[in-house]
Design a protein around this motif. Structure first.
Motif, short mmCIF file in Angstrom:
data_model
loop_
_atom_site.label_atom_id
_atom_site.label_comp_id
_atom_site.label_asym_id
_atom_site.label_seq_id
_atom_site.Cartn_x
_atom_site.Cartn_y
_atom_site.Cartn_z
N LEU A 47 0.71 -0.92 0.15
CA LEU A 47 -0.24 -0.08 0.11
C LEU A 47 0.93 1.29 0.04
N TYR A 48 1.84 0.88 0.91
CA TYR A 48 3.18 2.40 1.22
C TYR A 48 3.56 2.64 -0.17
N ALA A 49 4.36 1.36 -1.27
CA ALA A 49 5.06 1.52 -2.22
C ALA A 49 3.85 2.17 -3.32
N THR A 50 2.80 1.70 -3.31
CA THR A 50 1.87 2.29 -5.09
C THR A 50 1.90 4.25 -4.27
N ASN A 51 1.93 4.78 -3.36
CA ASN A 51 1.57 6.54 -3.04
C ASN A 51 2.27 6.41 -1.88
N PRO A 52 3.40 6.64 -1.58
CA PRO A 52 4.60 6.57 -1.03
C PRO A 52 4.25 8.12 0.43
N GLU A 53 3.63 9.09 -0.28
CA GLU A 53 3.46 10.50 -0.34
C GLU A 53 1.97 10.88 0.19
N MET A 54 1.35 9.27 0.74
CA MET A 54 0.25 9.29 1.21
C MET A 54 -0.35 9.28 2.78
N TYR A 55 1.15 8.00 2.95
CA TYR A 55 1.36 7.47 3.82
C TYR A 55 2.49 8.11 5.34
N GLU A 56 2.06 8.05 6.25
CA GLU A 56 3.06 8.10 7.19
C GLU A 56 3.62 6.68 8.38
N GLY A 57 4.21 6.47 9.04
CA GLY A 57 4.48 5.12 9.89
C GLY A 57 5.17 4.35 8.77
N VAL A 58 5.80 4.72 7.76
CA VAL A 58 6.64 2.77 7.54
C VAL A 58 7.15 2.36 8.13
N GLN A 59 8.18 3.02 8.68
CA GLN A 59 9.53 2.41 9.93
C GLN A 59 8.65 1.67 10.86
N ASN A 60 7.50 2.14 11.36
CA ASN A 60 6.46 1.10 12.74
C ASN A 60 6.75 -0.44 11.79
N VAL A 61 6.03 -0.47 10.57
CA VAL A 61 5.87 -1.37 9.69
C VAL A 61 7.28 -2.18 9.04
N LYS A 62 7.80 -0.80 8.06
CA LYS A 62 9.15 -2.13 8.50
C LYS A 62 10.20 -2.86 10.15
N THR A 63 9.85 -2.09 10.68
CA THR A 63 10.65 -2.64 12.18
C THR A 63 10.27 -4.08 12.69
N GLY A 64 8.20 -3.97 12.78
CA GLY A 64 7.20 -4.70 12.75
C GLY A 64 8.01 -5.84 11.80
N ARG A 65 8.47 -5.94 10.68
CA ARG A 65 8.13 -7.19 9.83
C ARG A 65 9.65 -8.02 9.85
N ILE A 66 11.28 -6.99 10.18
CA ILE A 66 11.78 -7.11 10.86
C ILE A 66 11.58 -7.97 11.41
N LEU A 67 11.08 -7.59 13.04
CA LEU A 67 10.59 -8.58 14.27
C LEU A 67 10.06 -9.50 14.15
N ALA A 68 8.99 -9.61 13.28
CA ALA A 68 8.64 -10.90 12.98
C ALA A 68 9.04 -11.77 12.31
N ILE A 69 10.18 -11.24 10.97
CA ILE A 69 11.26 -12.42 11.17
C ILE A 69 11.80 -12.88 11.66
N ILE A 70 12.35 -12.27 12.64
CA ILE A 70 13.55 -12.62 13.18
C ILE A 70 12.34 -13.74 14.79
N GLY A 71 11.11 -13.18 15.20
CA GLY A 71 10.21 -13.82 15.90
C GLY A 71 10.17 -15.42 15.09
N ILE A 72 10.21 -15.18 13.23
CA ILE A 72 9.65 -16.52 12.81
C ILE A 72 10.75 -17.45 13.45
N VAL A 73 12.22 -16.91 13.33
CA VAL A 73 13.39 -18.01 12.91
C VAL A 73 13.62 -18.74 13.95
N LEU A 74 13.34 -18.04 15.20
CA LEU A 74 13.56 -18.45 16.69
C LEU A 74 12.19 -19.60 17.17
#
Length: 110
Positions: A47-74
């Protein structure tokens, strides 16, 4: 134009954290939270990639995604460990502390 928050950005971050914290709950609970966070994060990033200037909070999404990947591996490592324990020692041995102690002594040669 006022920016909107990405949908579920905070939830993704929370689920990513929970997936790591719950990795010792036999791996199942954390795996569920991690997979849900990863799916939601991928949807939010699309959703962010379609219209980046319309949305904020992408850093929380990226951080949550990284944490989710680490959590899945663990969680997968923990599930593999539990499977190894039960296949090595068996269900009956895991239920009897004395038999488990003897099996561990045999395994480590003490």
């Amino acid at each position: 134009m006022e920016k909107q928050k990405l949908p579920n950005a905070t939830l993704i971050l929370i689920f990513g954290i929970v997936s790591i914290v719950t990795c010792c709950c036999y791996g199942i609970l954390g795996l569920i939270f991690g997979v849900i966070a990863l799916i939601l994060a991928n949807q939010a990033l699309k959703l962010y990639a379609t219209n980046p200037e319309m949305y904020e909070g992408v850093q929380n999404v990226k951080t949550g995604r990284i944490l989710a990947i680490i959590g899945i591996v663990l969680n997968l490592i923990f599930v593999a460990y539990i499977v190894w324990i039960y296949t090595t020692f068996g269900w009956d041995t895991m239920q009897d502390p004395e038999a488990l102690r003897e099996a561990l002594e045999d395994l480590f040669g003490q």
